[in-house]
Design a protein around this motif. Sequence first.
Motif, PDB file in Angstrom:
ATOM      1  N   ASP A   1       0.857  -1.197   0.000  1.00  0.00           N
ATOM      2  CA  ASP A   1       0.000   0.000   0.000  1.00  0.00           C
ATOM      3  C   ASP A   1       0.886   1.238   0.000  1.00  0.00           C
ATOM      4  O   ASP A   1       1.735   1.397   0.872  1.00  0.00           O
TER       5      ASP A   1
ATOM      6  N   ASN B   1      -0.370   4.542  -0.330  1.00  0.00           N
ATOM      7  CA  ASN B   1      -1.065   5.774   0.074  1.00  0.00           C
ATOM      8  C   ASN B   1      -0.768   6.947  -0.869  1.00  0.00           C
ATOM      9  O   ASN B   1      -0.365   8.019  -0.425  1.00  0.00           O
TER      10      ASN B   1
ATOM     11  N   GLU C   1      -1.976  -1.374  -3.597  1.00  0.00           N
ATOM     12  CA  GLU C   1      -3.059  -0.479  -3.174  1.00  0.00           C
ATOM     13  C   GLU C   1      -2.680   0.983  -3.361  1.00  0.00           C
ATOM     14  O   GLU C   1      -1.615   1.415  -2.933  1.00  0.00           O
TER      15      GLU C   1
ATOM     16  N   ASP D   1      -8.260   2.843  -2.524  1.00  0.00           N
ATOM     17  CA  ASP D   1      -8.629   3.212  -1.156  1.00  0.00           C
ATOM     18  C   ASP D   1      -9.078   4.681  -1.221  1.00  0.00           C
ATOM     19  O   ASP D   1     -10.258   4.985  -1.434  1.00  0.00           O
TER      20      ASP D   1
HETATM   21 MG   LIG Z   1      -4.697   2.212   2.120  1.00  0.00          MG
END
Ligand SMILES: [Mg+2]
Length: 361
Positions: A179, A181, A205, A230
């Motif tokens: 992930d 971000n 992600e 996300d």
């Molecule tokens: Mg995330």
Amino acid sequence: MELPLVEPFETSFGVEDRRRFLLVRLEARDGRLGWGECVATREPLYSSESVATSEWVLSRYFLPGLLRLPRPDPAAFEQLARRFRGHHMARAAVEAALLDLEAQRRGRPLSASIGGRRRRVEVGVSVGIQSSPERLVRRVGRYLDTGYRRVKLKVRPGWDARPVAAVRRAYPDLEIWVDANQAYRPTAAERIRTWASRLGVAQVEQPFPERAIRAHADLTRGAPFRVCLDESVVDRPSLDDALAARALTSLNVKVGRVGGPRTARGLARRGDRAGVPVWVGGMLESGIGRALNVHLASAPEFSLPGDLSASDRYYHDDLLERPFTLGPGSTLEVPRGPGLGVEISERSLRRATRRVRTVRP
Ligand SMILES: [Mg+2]
């Protein structure tokens, strides 16, 4: 509230060693208490919301508005809150507290109100950025020894192929998710595709900024791994657009990001119907927010293990009398009592409370 974390948690946007957050406590006339955790962080790093913006919008709009409703139930509140743009995390905390109250009144667990059926939910662990690949491998090893079956590694430019390769070497069969971000530019797509494929990463992600839907779609095309969104998905239209653009092959659903448990369930259904596996994400919640996430994850649409680790992954004391512990097969038990179904520790609550603000009718 302020809770010290067991160890600092580092992502592509910063390090947290203690969590500052808001709890919404609704007091009904019959004396029952409904609880909702607002997952906004102290600083607006994950999204534009913060503890301060949430406190402002809650005390200025959401709570006074709620108190004026003739029938303050989750549906009526949702209608009221919809008039205002954004502030999803603040809004979600109120809706969660209302659902808690409503479920208590019906004498049913909260999971039943949102269509949950499972008694246990499968969970994984999210591992922050470490000071070296060796440290990361040790950390991962510790979680695997504890019983977690899949790990999600936080990555960012400069902390990706090498640490992930170290974990892969140590654990050839482990299910690895990463992930970022939003930390990469779309031009990094080819590099990401190369190392993630080579290292057998199962899921990547949110590598790109939240509005970079086309970049996620380009990465998704022909990738041997799932591309998960996300931050990009904040409501139904953003999910519909991302699905139409084929920008995701996995969906992380967070109650706070999308504005409440009811919307969260709706998005999960939509994703599931479109053939995209769905799972529940985490925001370093205390036991109160964690309980809600576990109830949500018990709904049938959630087909991948959530970021819902046991309480001791993040906190020595997570405000509950009986913390969540990891059960067989990397699972957490869904509370069976009415409402959230957890007993909040008065003592822990007092210790973690920094300030209380009351809004009256
Ligand atoms: Mg995330």
